[in-house]
Design a protein around this motif. Structure first.
Motif, PDB file in Angstrom:
ATOM      1  N   HIS A 291       0.834  -1.207   0.000  1.00 15.54           N
ATOM      2  CA  HIS A 291       0.000   0.000   0.000  1.00 15.54           C
ATOM      3  C   HIS A 291       0.866   1.253   0.000  1.00 15.54           C
ATOM      4  CE1 HIS A 291      -3.443  -2.480   0.359  1.00 15.54           C
ATOM      5  NE2 HIS A 291      -3.285  -2.798   1.641  1.00 15.54           N
ATOM      6  N   ASN A 294       2.169   2.255  -3.355  1.00 15.89           N
ATOM      7  CA  ASN A 294       1.160   2.761  -4.295  1.00 15.89           C
ATOM      8  C   ASN A 294       0.458   4.017  -3.777  1.00 15.89           C
ATOM      9  OD1 ASN A 294       0.871   0.751  -6.669  1.00 15.89           O
ATOM     10  ND2 ASN A 294       1.008  -0.569  -4.870  1.00 15.89           N
ATOM     11  N   THR A 317       3.257 -12.002  -3.101  1.00 15.32           N
ATOM     12  CA  THR A 317       1.808 -12.087  -3.274  1.00 15.32           C
ATOM     13  C   THR A 317       1.188 -12.925  -2.166  1.00 15.32           C
ATOM     14  OG1 THR A 317       2.100 -11.935  -5.675  1.00 15.32           O
ATOM     15  CG2 THR A 317      -0.034 -12.687  -4.879  1.00 15.32           C
ATOM     16  N   LEU A 326      -7.792  -8.126  -0.058  1.00 16.66           N
ATOM     17  CA  LEU A 326      -7.844  -7.968  -1.508  1.00 16.66           C
ATOM     18  C   LEU A 326      -7.733  -9.323  -2.203  1.00 16.66           C
ATOM     19  CD1 LEU A 326      -5.499  -4.882  -2.075  1.00 16.66           C
ATOM     20  CD2 LEU A 326      -7.990  -4.934  -2.321  1.00 16.66           C
ATOM     21  N   ASN A 329      -5.732 -11.419  -7.763  1.00 23.79           N
ATOM     22  CA  ASN A 329      -5.366 -10.651  -8.954  1.00 23.79           C
ATOM     23  C   ASN A 329      -5.147  -9.174  -8.639  1.00 23.79           C
ATOM     24  OD1 ASN A 329      -8.069 -10.172  -8.454  1.00 23.79           O
ATOM     25  ND2 ASN A 329      -8.646 -10.066 -10.623  1.00 23.79           N
ATOM     26  N   ALA A 330      -5.838  -8.664  -7.625  1.00 24.48           N
ATOM     27  CA  ALA A 330      -5.635  -7.261  -7.238  1.00 24.48           C
ATOM     28  C   ALA A 330      -4.263  -7.079  -6.596  1.00 24.48           C
ATOM     29  CB  ALA A 330      -6.737  -6.818  -6.273  1.00 24.48           C
ATOM     30  N   ILE A 331      -3.823  -8.075  -5.806  1.00 22.54           N
ATOM     31  CA  ILE A 331      -2.501  -8.000  -5.193  1.00 22.54           C
ATOM     32  C   ILE A 331      -1.415  -8.064  -6.255  1.00 22.54           C
ATOM     33  CG2 ILE A 331      -0.887  -9.175  -3.647  1.00 22.54           C
ATOM     34  CD1 ILE A 331      -3.301 -10.113  -2.028  1.00 22.54           C
ATOM     35  N   SER A 333      -1.680  -7.094  -9.306  1.00 18.73           N
ATOM     36  CA  SER A 333      -1.704  -5.807  -9.997  1.00 18.73           C
ATOM     37  C   SER A 333      -0.995  -4.726  -9.192  1.00 18.73           C
ATOM     38  CB  SER A 333      -3.159  -5.398 -10.270  1.00 18.73           C
ATOM     39  OG  SER A 333      -3.221  -4.130 -10.872  1.00 18.73           O
ATOM     40  N   GLN A 334      -1.276  -4.664  -7.876  1.00 18.73           N
ATOM     41  CA  GLN A 334      -0.684  -3.610  -7.053  1.00 18.73           C
ATOM     42  C   GLN A 334       0.819  -3.800  -6.878  1.00 18.73           C
ATOM     43  OE1 GLN A 334      -2.379  -1.954  -3.634  1.00 18.73           O
ATOM     44  NE2 GLN A 334      -4.493  -2.156  -4.285  1.00 18.73           N
ATOM     45  N   THR A 363       3.429  -3.689 -15.471  1.00 19.41           N
ATOM     46  CA  THR A 363       2.122  -3.727 -14.822  1.00 19.41           C
ATOM     47  C   THR A 363       1.328  -4.920 -15.339  1.00 19.41           C
ATOM     48  OG1 THR A 363       2.122  -1.343 -14.552  1.00 19.41           O
ATOM     49  CG2 THR A 363      -0.004  -2.459 -14.398  1.00 19.41           C
ATOM     50  N   THR A 365      -2.301  -7.302 -15.210  1.00 21.90           N
ATOM     51  CA  THR A 365      -3.741  -7.212 -14.946  1.00 21.90           C
ATOM     52  C   THR A 365      -4.370  -8.582 -14.705  1.00 21.90           C
ATOM     53  OG1 THR A 365      -4.160  -7.254 -17.338  1.00 21.90           O
ATOM     54  CG2 THR A 365      -4.016  -5.090 -16.284  1.00 21.90           C
ATOM     55  N   ASN A 367      -3.548 -12.911 -13.378  1.00 20.59           N
ATOM     56  CA  ASN A 367      -3.191 -13.624 -12.155  1.00 20.59           C
ATOM     57  C   ASN A 367      -1.730 -14.038 -12.108  1.00 20.59           C
ATOM     58  OD1 ASN A 367      -5.803 -13.549 -11.033  1.00 20.59           O
ATOM     59  ND2 ASN A 367      -6.421 -15.333 -12.255  1.00 20.59           N
TER      60      ASN A 367
END
Length: 399
Positions: A291, A294, A317, A326, A329-331, A333-334, A363, A365, A367
């Motif tokens: 976090h 980002n 991850t 989260l 896939n969001a992790i 991505s971040q 970057t 998007t 998995n």
């Protein structure tokens, strides 16, 4: 000619006993006061009358080392060429020098004496080590780290592992000369640091991650505010005036008062940092670091344990999932948005340490991570460039 006809170990035990009796009225004497008492006891003890001045000094050092330091292995601690000491019971003592392991001929008298030395040493540093707490970690005043394990967890006898802090700071030129990294790769990483790219270093224990992180940090502009966060303070950043250092704290005897890396990352975000350097991530605090990366804090540096760049991202991850709700896939991505460059460092069979791989993290998007290899090493000889100069310039440019 003087000939020694006495057992120095027996005399050492006797002197130690007399010194302890002399300390009954002094609860916490300083090192200098303890040395003074030891000297006084030796000077009046009848068993020492036949000793030469040199032998008395050596005996005084042995007694002091057994009471305040690490007894027979203290000479290894004082040897600047030794970087790690491993005590596997009273008779199996090893050390590392220039990346290679050697067996020492030093031995403790028995398990009991080894356990007494270790327990007293940790107690002197306010770290409990006993049957109720058979595993303990300790950071020494000089920056060295010690870990101890007692029986029954260690069935073959007490175990002590000490990672010494040598105080040697390698500049990038020295690392290039040693073959740790190529000049071209070093120039690229220096530009990445200066232009606030977030860099993650990974590798095995003792591979040189912290050393290289210290070296890269020397390229941080001196006018930036940098906050370092560590379990045990090892970083030695130079040339940064606005530097804030934080170190984790273990819980007290009542189980309260713990300050962990996650707590410190959250606190660091309120300190107006330009960069946050996390010495090592190994658990759910990865989510807090993710976090932070980002939320506008580019140019951060951190390390972790893994066998390759891709494996490190997978581990990050998994660790982040333990600290956030989260989805996977969001992790992914971040993390891919937060980390720009990932470096893998290894230590070869011959003890040589070198950069094995440098990758860019595009970057993602989906998995899975898709890494772009920039440099790769084939056997520790040459760090081969796998992309164009133009691409390196694009990746290291300030955005």
């Amino acid at each position: 000619m003087h000939q020694q006809t006495y057992n120095i170990d027996i005399i050492k035990e006797q002197i130690t006993y007399f010194v302890l009796n002399s300390l009954k009225n002094e609860c916490d004497p300083s090192d200098e006061r303890l040395k003074e008492i030891i000297s006084d006891v030796i000077s009046i003890d009848s068993s020492c009358q036949e000793m030469s001045l040199k032998e008395k000094r050596e005996l005084a050092t042995k007694v002091f080392n057994s009471m305040r330091k690490l007894d027979v292995i203290e000479p290894l601690m004082e040897d600047p060429t030794i970087t790690e000491i491993m005590v596997n019971g009273p008779e199996n003592i090893f050390y590392e020098r220039q990346g290679k392991l050697y067996r020492s001929n030093i031995k403790f008298k028995d398990r009991s004496s080894l356990q007494t030395v270790i327990s007293c040493f940790f107690a002197n540093q306010n770290r409990p080590l006993n049957e109720a707490n058979p595993i303990s970690d300790l950071r020494l005043p000089d920056g060295s780290r010690a870990n101890a394990v007692l029986p029954p967890v260690a069935p073959d006898g007490p175990i002590v592992t000490i990672r010494k802090f040598t105080g040697i700071s390698h500049d990038i030129v020295t690392l290039i000369r040693q073959g740790f990294i190529s000049e071209e790769a070093a120039r690229f990483l220096c530009q990445c640091v200066q232009n606030k790219k977030t860099i993650f270093l990974c590798g095995g224990t003792g591979s040189g991650k912290t050393t290289f992180l210290n070296t890269l940090s020397s390229f941080i502009p001196s006018d930036e505010r940098v906050i370092t966060i560590e379990d045990s303070a090892e970083l030695n950043l130079q040339g940064i005036d606005n530097l804030v250092r934080m170190e984790a704290r273990l819980p007290g005897p009542d189980g309260t008062g713990e300050v962990n890396i996650a707590h410190m990352i959250k606190a660091a975000l309120r300190m107006r940092p330009d960069r946050i350097i996390v010495g090592e991530v190994r658990g759910s605090e990865t989510a807090d670091m993710m976090h932070a990366l980002n939320t506008g804090h580019r140019g951060s540096l951190s390390t972790g344990h893994a066998n390759s760049c891709h494996e490190m991202l997978e581990r990050l991850t998994g660790m982040a999932m333990a600290g956030t709700s989260l989805p996977y896939n969001a992790i992914v991505s971040q993390l891919s948005m937060g980390i720009d460059i990932i470096i893998h460092i290894i230590r070869g069979k011959d003890g040589k340490r070198y950069v094995d791989e440098i990758c860019h993290v595009p970057t993602c998007t989906g998995n899975d991570f898709t890494l772009e290899t920039l440099f790769i090493n084939h056997g520790g000889d040459i760090l081969e460039k796998k992309c164009s100069d133009k691409r390196l310039q694009e990746l290291s440019s300030y955005i």
